[in-house]
Design a protein around this motif. Structure first.
Motif, PDB file in Angstrom:
ATOM      1  N   ILE A  48      55.541  26.719 -18.358  1.00  0.00           N
ATOM      2  CA  ILE A  48      53.999  26.893 -18.041  1.00  0.00           C
ATOM      3  C   ILE A  48      53.191  26.014 -17.181  1.00  0.00           C
ATOM      4  CG2 ILE A  48      51.589  26.020 -18.592  1.00  0.00           C
ATOM      5  CD1 ILE A  48      51.332  27.288 -21.376  1.00  0.00           C
ATOM      6  N   ALA A  49      54.163  24.405 -16.896  1.00  0.00           N
ATOM      7  CA  ALA A  49      53.854  23.416 -15.798  1.00  0.00           C
ATOM      8  C   ALA A  49      54.517  24.013 -14.476  1.00  0.00           C
ATOM      9  CB  ALA A  49      55.341  22.000 -16.163  1.00  0.00           C
ATOM     10  N   TRP A  54      53.123  26.315  -8.916  1.00  0.00           N
ATOM     11  CA  TRP A  54      53.198  27.404  -8.119  1.00  0.00           C
ATOM     12  C   TRP A  54      51.581  27.849  -8.331  1.00  0.00           C
ATOM     13  CZ3 TRP A  54      50.985  31.942  -9.876  1.00  0.00           C
ATOM     14  CH2 TRP A  54      51.040  32.886  -8.805  1.00  0.00           C
ATOM     15  N   LEU A  55      50.490  27.520  -8.730  1.00  0.00           N
ATOM     16  CA  LEU A  55      49.233  27.900  -8.131  1.00  0.00           C
ATOM     17  C   LEU A  55      48.654  27.672  -6.953  1.00  0.00           C
ATOM     18  CD1 LEU A  55      47.132  27.167 -11.887  1.00  0.00           C
ATOM     19  CD2 LEU A  55      48.230  29.362 -11.081  1.00  0.00           C
ATOM     20  N   GLU A  60      42.755  20.677  -4.882  1.00  0.00           N
ATOM     21  CA  GLU A  60      42.960  20.359  -6.606  1.00  0.00           C
ATOM     22  C   GLU A  60      41.547  20.519  -6.591  1.00  0.00           C
ATOM     23  OE1 GLU A  60      44.391  16.474  -8.825  1.00  0.00           O
ATOM     24  OE2 GLU A  60      45.591  17.039  -7.561  1.00  0.00           O
ATOM     25  N   PRO A  61      41.909  21.691  -7.646  1.00  0.00           N
ATOM     26  CA  PRO A  61      39.822  21.705  -8.544  1.00  0.00           C
ATOM     27  C   PRO A  61      39.467  20.419 -10.007  1.00  0.00           C
ATOM     28  CG  PRO A  61      42.144  22.698  -9.569  1.00  0.00           C
ATOM     29  CD  PRO A  61      42.884  21.898  -8.560  1.00  0.00           C
ATOM     30  N   GLU A  80      48.389  17.794 -16.259  1.00  0.00           N
ATOM     31  CA  GLU A  80      49.547  17.091 -16.541  1.00  0.00           C
ATOM     32  C   GLU A  80      49.106  17.189 -14.805  1.00  0.00           C
ATOM     33  OE1 GLU A  80      52.283  15.582 -18.361  1.00  0.00           O
ATOM     34  OE2 GLU A  80      51.086  15.196 -19.649  1.00  0.00           O
ATOM     35  N   ARG A  81      48.798  18.237 -14.549  1.00  0.00           N
ATOM     36  CA  ARG A  81      48.942  19.106 -13.139  1.00  0.00           C
ATOM     37  C   ARG A  81      47.712  18.488 -12.387  1.00  0.00           C
ATOM     38  NH1 ARG A  81      49.662  19.390  -7.953  1.00  0.00           N
ATOM     39  NH2 ARG A  81      50.105  21.787  -7.464  1.00  0.00           N
ATOM     40  N   PHE A  82      46.608  18.468 -12.900  1.00  0.00           N
ATOM     41  CA  PHE A  82      45.206  18.108 -12.166  1.00  0.00           C
ATOM     42  C   PHE A  82      44.375  16.634 -13.635  1.00  0.00           C
ATOM     43  CE2 PHE A  82      45.887  22.364 -11.594  1.00  0.00           C
ATOM     44  CZ  PHE A  82      46.620  21.954 -10.231  1.00  0.00           C
TER      45      PHE A  82
END
Length: 297
Positions: A48-49, A54-55, A60-61, A80-82
């Motif tokens: 999932i990470a 990759w998105l 950045e949302p 974790e990503r944002f």
């Protein structure tokens, strides 16, 4: 449109920080299902990470909606990503949302998580804001009217925002093809025995969402298929994940299995048996997931 087929193999590496097909996704008080979702998140965290990394985002949302969030596998992977984002987590299950809130509190981010209990098959959704990113992992195929749900997402999304649909073909496979020794190929027969149930209850599982997304007014910007192959030696959680998954499959498959297959499956699920799944050293997690990244046409 780019098709990326990433074949990712893990053999014996340690450390892990998330769907899979949520049988009974609309059940409201299923502790067993919550445990499976948590194990799924633990075992498949790295995958999932890789998807969140990759998105194809333009920026950045700040506002994210997680549709069919379960116990929060996607929600916390997105944090974790944002880390500066606010996430609205939506699910039909009050129990799952309670677990998600407890996890958010434990991480000290409860102020940036809003939970909404809602039926996404309803004609009118509650106010979910205007998100920059909508994430739906292993949830869209549970919709009775997916075309309507997709149109609702389209109306929800901020201009230029991204909608990420993550879907799996079905439950992962765990056993080698020859296992168990007494009934070689049992796992595939157990899956086949659930086919008619899934055809009736989750007919969109394993579907190609590209045409449905296009018909709902989206442009498919990218699509990616990820092959998951995780060696069971990597984590003791894989044994528990296999056990919980095959236990749920048994509940559906039992009427269609031969007495010999059912006895062999029950032996695998007998925690006191020397042949228990939890004692096997040849387990792995094998599955595929496909991601569609789309924007409003």
């Amino acid at each position: 449109m780019t098709h990326t087929h990433q074949h990712t193999h893990h053999h014996g590496d340690s450390g892990h920080h998330p769907g899979h097909d949520r049988v009974g996704h609309h059940e409201h008080s299923d502790g067993g299902q919550a445990e499976i979702l948590d194990l799924d998140a633990e075992v498949l965290a790295e995958h999932i990470a890789s998807i969140t990394a990759w998105l194809p985002l333009q920026s950045e949302p700040r506002r994210i909606v997680d549709l069919g969030c379960g116990t929060g596998a996607g929600t916390f992977a997105l944090f974790e990503r944002f880390p500066d984002a606010h996430v609205t987590a939506v699910d039909t299950s009050a129990g799952h949302l309670q677990l998600l809130r407890e996890k958010a509190r434990a991480r000290g981010i409860e102020g940036r998580v809003r939970t909404v209990q809602a039926d996404l098959d309803a004609e009118h959704w509650p106010d979910l804001g205007t998100p920059d990113l909508v994430w739906a992992s292993a949830s869209m195929h549970h919709m009775a009217a997916p075309a309507r749900a997709l149109r609702s997402v389209r109306e929800l999304l901020a201009p230029g925002g991204l909608f990420a649909v993550v879907e799996l073909a079905g439950f992962p496979r765990f056993l080698p093809a020859h296992a168990p020794e007494s009934q070689s190929g049992l796992e595939e027969r157990a899956h086949a025995a659930t086919d008619s149930f899934h055809a009736e209850h989750v007919p969109h599982r394993g579907a190609d969402w590209g045409p449905m997304l296009t018909a709902a007014g989206f442009t498919v910007e990218d699509e990616r298929t990820i092959t998951v192959d995780i060696d069971g030696a990597r984590s003791e959680a894989i044994g528990r994940y296999a056990y919980g998954s095959l236990q749920r499959i048994r509940g559906v498959a039992a009427p269609a299995l031969s007495p010999e297959d059912l006895a062999a499956l029950d032996e695998l699920l007998d925690t006191n048996s020397p042949h228990s799944l939890l004692r096997r050293e040849d387990l792995a997690v094998r599955t595929e997931r496909t991601v569609w990244a789309v924007r409003r046409a």
